[in-house]
Write a protein that holds these residues in place. Structure first.
Motif, PDB file in Angstrom:
ATOM      1  N   GLN A   1       0.846  -1.204   0.000  1.00  0.00           N
ATOM      2  CA  GLN A   1       0.000   0.000   0.000  1.00  0.00           C
ATOM      3  C   GLN A   1       0.879   1.250   0.000  1.00  0.00           C
ATOM      4  OE1 GLN A   1      -2.659  -0.484   3.357  1.00  0.00           O
ATOM      5  NE2 GLN A   1      -3.799  -2.133   2.361  1.00  0.00           N
ATOM      6  N   ALA A   2       1.928   1.241   0.826  1.00  0.00           N
ATOM      7  CA  ALA A   2       2.846   2.382   0.868  1.00  0.00           C
ATOM      8  C   ALA A   2       3.512   2.584  -0.492  1.00  0.00           C
ATOM      9  CB  ALA A   2       3.903   2.169   1.953  1.00  0.00           C
ATOM     10  N   ALA A   3       3.943   1.492  -1.108  1.00  0.00           N
ATOM     11  CA  ALA A   3       4.619   1.600  -2.406  1.00  0.00           C
ATOM     12  C   ALA A   3       3.661   2.130  -3.474  1.00  0.00           C
ATOM     13  CB  ALA A   3       5.186   0.241  -2.813  1.00  0.00           C
ATOM     14  N   ALA A   4       2.392   1.713  -3.397  1.00  0.00           N
ATOM     15  CA  ALA A   4       1.381   2.232  -4.333  1.00  0.00           C
ATOM     16  C   ALA A   4       1.297   3.754  -4.204  1.00  0.00           C
ATOM     17  CB  ALA A   4       0.017   1.603  -4.052  1.00  0.00           C
ATOM     18  N   TRP A   5       1.302   4.221  -2.973  1.00  0.00           N
ATOM     19  CA  TRP A   5       1.200   5.660  -2.734  1.00  0.00           C
ATOM     20  C   TRP A   5       2.450   6.371  -3.262  1.00  0.00           C
ATOM     21  CZ3 TRP A   5      -2.654   8.582  -2.433  1.00  0.00           C
ATOM     22  CH2 TRP A   5      -2.582   9.870  -1.910  1.00  0.00           C
ATOM     23  N   GLY A   6       3.608   5.763  -3.075  1.00  0.00           N
ATOM     24  CA  GLY A   6       4.853   6.332  -3.595  1.00  0.00           C
ATOM     25  C   GLY A   6       4.818   6.459  -5.112  1.00  0.00           C
ATOM     26  N   GLU A   7       4.376   5.395  -5.792  1.00  0.00           N
ATOM     27  CA  GLU A   7       4.314   5.424  -7.259  1.00  0.00           C
ATOM     28  C   GLU A   7       3.241   6.394  -7.743  1.00  0.00           C
ATOM     29  OE1 GLU A   7       6.149   4.072  -9.742  1.00  0.00           O
ATOM     30  OE2 GLU A   7       7.595   3.284  -8.305  1.00  0.00           O
ATOM     31  N   HIS A   8       2.163   6.499  -6.990  1.00  0.00           N
ATOM     32  CA  HIS A   8       1.104   7.457  -7.346  1.00  0.00           C
ATOM     33  C   HIS A   8       1.639   8.891  -7.281  1.00  0.00           C
ATOM     34  CE1 HIS A   8      -2.773   9.525  -7.341  1.00  0.00           C
ATOM     35  NE2 HIS A   8      -2.470  10.069  -6.177  1.00  0.00           N
ATOM     36  N   LEU A   9       2.345   9.201  -6.190  1.00  0.00           N
ATOM     37  CA  LEU A   9       2.815  10.575  -5.994  1.00  0.00           C
ATOM     38  C   LEU A   9       4.004  10.933  -6.874  1.00  0.00           C
ATOM     39  CD1 LEU A   9       2.836  11.098  -2.110  1.00  0.00           C
ATOM     40  CD2 LEU A   9       1.142  11.908  -3.755  1.00  0.00           C
ATOM     41  N   HIS A  10       4.969  10.009  -6.970  1.00  0.00           N
ATOM     42  CA  HIS A  10       6.267  10.375  -7.538  1.00  0.00           C
ATOM     43  C   HIS A  10       6.756   9.445  -8.644  1.00  0.00           C
ATOM     44  CE1 HIS A  10       6.838  13.306  -4.312  1.00  0.00           C
ATOM     45  NE2 HIS A  10       6.521  12.388  -3.441  1.00  0.00           N
TER      46      HIS A  10
ATOM     47  N   LEU B   1      10.073   4.107  -9.297  1.00  0.00           N
ATOM     48  CA  LEU B   1      10.907   4.315  -8.114  1.00  0.00           C
ATOM     49  C   LEU B   1      11.681   3.049  -7.765  1.00  0.00           C
ATOM     50  CD1 LEU B   1       8.276   6.261  -5.968  1.00  0.00           C
ATOM     51  CD2 LEU B   1      10.025   7.207  -7.489  1.00  0.00           C
ATOM     52  N   GLY B   2      11.451   1.987  -8.536  1.00  0.00           N
ATOM     53  CA  GLY B   2      12.152   0.725  -8.316  1.00  0.00           C
ATOM     54  C   GLY B   2      11.957   0.236  -6.892  1.00  0.00           C
ATOM     55  N   GLY B   3      13.035  -0.199  -6.271  1.00  0.00           N
ATOM     56  CA  GLY B   3      12.969  -0.726  -4.910  1.00  0.00           C
ATOM     57  C   GLY B   3      12.718   0.335  -3.859  1.00  0.00           C
ATOM     58  N   ALA B   4      12.695   1.609  -4.262  1.00  0.00           N
ATOM     59  CA  ALA B   4      12.481   2.702  -3.301  1.00  0.00           C
ATOM     60  C   ALA B   4      11.013   3.106  -3.192  1.00  0.00           C
ATOM     61  CB  ALA B   4      13.331   3.914  -3.677  1.00  0.00           C
ATOM     62  N   ALA B   5      10.111   2.435  -3.923  1.00  0.00           N
ATOM     63  CA  ALA B   5       8.699   2.839  -3.896  1.00  0.00           C
ATOM     64  C   ALA B   5       8.136   2.829  -2.470  1.00  0.00           C
ATOM     65  CB  ALA B   5       7.873   1.929  -4.810  1.00  0.00           C
ATOM     66  N   GLY B   6       8.456   1.791  -1.719  1.00  0.00           N
ATOM     67  CA  GLY B   6       7.923   1.662  -0.359  1.00  0.00           C
ATOM     68  C   GLY B   6       8.418   2.758   0.572  1.00  0.00           C
ATOM     69  N   ILE B   7       9.712   3.025   0.557  1.00  0.00           N
ATOM     70  CA  ILE B   7      10.239   4.061   1.477  1.00  0.00           C
ATOM     71  C   ILE B   7       9.761   5.452   1.064  1.00  0.00           C
ATOM     72  CG2 ILE B   7      12.226   2.871   2.495  1.00  0.00           C
ATOM     73  CD1 ILE B   7      13.987   4.093   0.352  1.00  0.00           C
ATOM     74  N   ILE B   8       9.664   5.701  -0.224  1.00  0.00           N
ATOM     75  CA  ILE B   8       9.188   7.017  -0.668  1.00  0.00           C
ATOM     76  C   ILE B   8       7.699   7.182  -0.335  1.00  0.00           C
ATOM     77  CG2 ILE B   8       8.719   8.417  -2.732  1.00  0.00           C
ATOM     78  CD1 ILE B   8      11.472   7.500  -3.776  1.00  0.00           C
ATOM     79  N   GLY B   9       6.938   6.103  -0.520  1.00  0.00           N
ATOM     80  CA  GLY B   9       5.510   6.169  -0.206  1.00  0.00           C
ATOM     81  C   GLY B   9       5.245   6.330   1.274  1.00  0.00           C
ATOM     82  N   ILE B  10       5.951   5.578   2.096  1.00  0.00           N
ATOM     83  CA  ILE B  10       5.686   5.670   3.537  1.00  0.00           C
ATOM     84  C   ILE B  10       6.152   7.019   4.067  1.00  0.00           C
ATOM     85  CG2 ILE B  10       7.803   4.533   4.427  1.00  0.00           C
ATOM     86  CD1 ILE B  10       4.235   4.069   5.803  1.00  0.00           C
ATOM     87  N   ALA B  11       7.191   7.579   3.467  1.00  0.00           N
ATOM     88  CA  ALA B  11       7.617   8.922   3.877  1.00  0.00           C
ATOM     89  C   ALA B  11       6.506   9.925   3.557  1.00  0.00           C
ATOM     90  CB  ALA B  11       8.914   9.313   3.180  1.00  0.00           C
TER      91      ALA B  11
END
Ligand code: ADP
Ligand code: BMX
Length: 280
Positions: free
Chosen positions: A106-115, A265-275
């Protein structure tokens, strides 16, 4: 200012300092799968120590179901989290900052949605990794559902409940198990490189996983009909895998065929999304 972002997966722990969709610095460790929540938190705190004083909030994305700050496994084979672990409170006590806790996909989805590849549109994100997770963004909102289940595509059982959840037949763990069953002691990465080297046994496993992933994407298209499905995770990002899924979907009529994108965002989708969720 920057957020301390933590992504606790079944295979690896990724910690980072993230600001406005940018990873300023990051560090990773393999997940000690038998250690338990206290030790997983301690490992994250250890990695985060280098950034002490540089963040005022913490976001933690975890494999498993999250509801009201409580963390539980759905598939203990992906990671054996004890039921209702009060991880948000544990992390606030240990890190002494406000903590936002969410499911990793879910966090990674949000990361990819935003950035990333979501481009601000509605989308489904699928991680094909240790397990298979998912996140749904619709009407500009991330769905978590009544109790955190929304998007858990790998937990669906289709019409074969006796075979267990889908992810047990197509995840990174399944790929390694399928290899072992034909006498090759390796992980998903090893199976993919054997397939690239033209080994038939590996080719068969990879194409089976891709065919199943394609069927899952087609089903998700039927359920939500999103403008795009974004694919990430260690297996999802493996070279050639997305093209195999696309090839398997190509016979479908255009109206039924998912528009697939690689996680930008590759493997960073989760950390970017949760941030992003921690800043919201
Ligand atoms: P986590 O599940 O901890 O979030 P990953 O997204 O990295 O971590 O997924 C781990 C899974 O992805 C493991 O099954 C691993 O073998 C597999 N994997 C990682 N890198 C590759 C690769 N380059 N090719 C194929 N599989 C990979
Ligand atoms: C499983 C489930 C999901 C998770 C997904 C991907 C557990 C422990 N996890 O379906 O919550 O999103 O795996 O997790 O039940 P990953 O570790 O492969 O990234």
């Amino acid at each position: 200012g920057p957020v301390l972002a933590i992504d606790q997966g079944g295979t690896k722990l990724l910690c980072a300092l993230v600001e406005e969709g940018h990873v300023l610095d990051q560090a990773t460790l393999p997940t000690d799968r038998d250690a338990g929540p206290e030790a997983w938190l301690e490992a994250a705190a250890g990695l985060a120590a280098r950034w002490e004083g540089r963040y005022d909030r913490v976001g933690i994305a975890v494999t498993g179901r999250v509801s009201d700050g409580l963390w539980s496994a759905l598939n203990p084979g992906t990671l054996a989290i004890p039921a209702d672990t009060p991880y948000a409170a544990m992390a606030e006590a240990r890190l002494r900052r406000p903590v936002t806790l969410a499911n990793d996909a879910q966090a990674a989805a949000w990361g990819e949605h935003l950035h990333g590849a979501g481009a601000g549109q509605d989308m489904i994100y699928l991680t094909i990794s240790t397990g298979i997770g998912g996140g749904i963004v619709t009407g500009g909102r991330l769905l978590s559902g009544r109790g955190g289940l929304a998007g858990h595509a790998g937990q669906m059982r289709g019409l074969s409940p006796e075979k267990g959840p889908l992810e047990d037949r197509m995840s990174g763990r399944w790929i390694a198990r399928a290899a072992r069953e034909v006498g090759h002691d390796t992980d998903a990465r090893g199976v993919f490189s054997a397939a690239r080297a033209g080994e038939g046994w590996a080719e068969e496993i990879v194409s089976t996983a891709a065919a199943r992933a394609a069927a899952l994407c087609a089903d998700l298209q039927m359920l939500i009909d999103p403008p795009r499905i974004v694919i990430g995770g260690g297996v999802g990002l493996a070279p050639g895998f997305l093209d195999r899924i696309r090839a398997a979907l190509s016979p479908l009529p255009a109206a039924l065929r998912p528009e697939l994108r690689t996680a930008e965002l590759g493997g960073a989708a989760g950390i970017i999304g949760i941030a992003g969720l921690a800043r919201a």
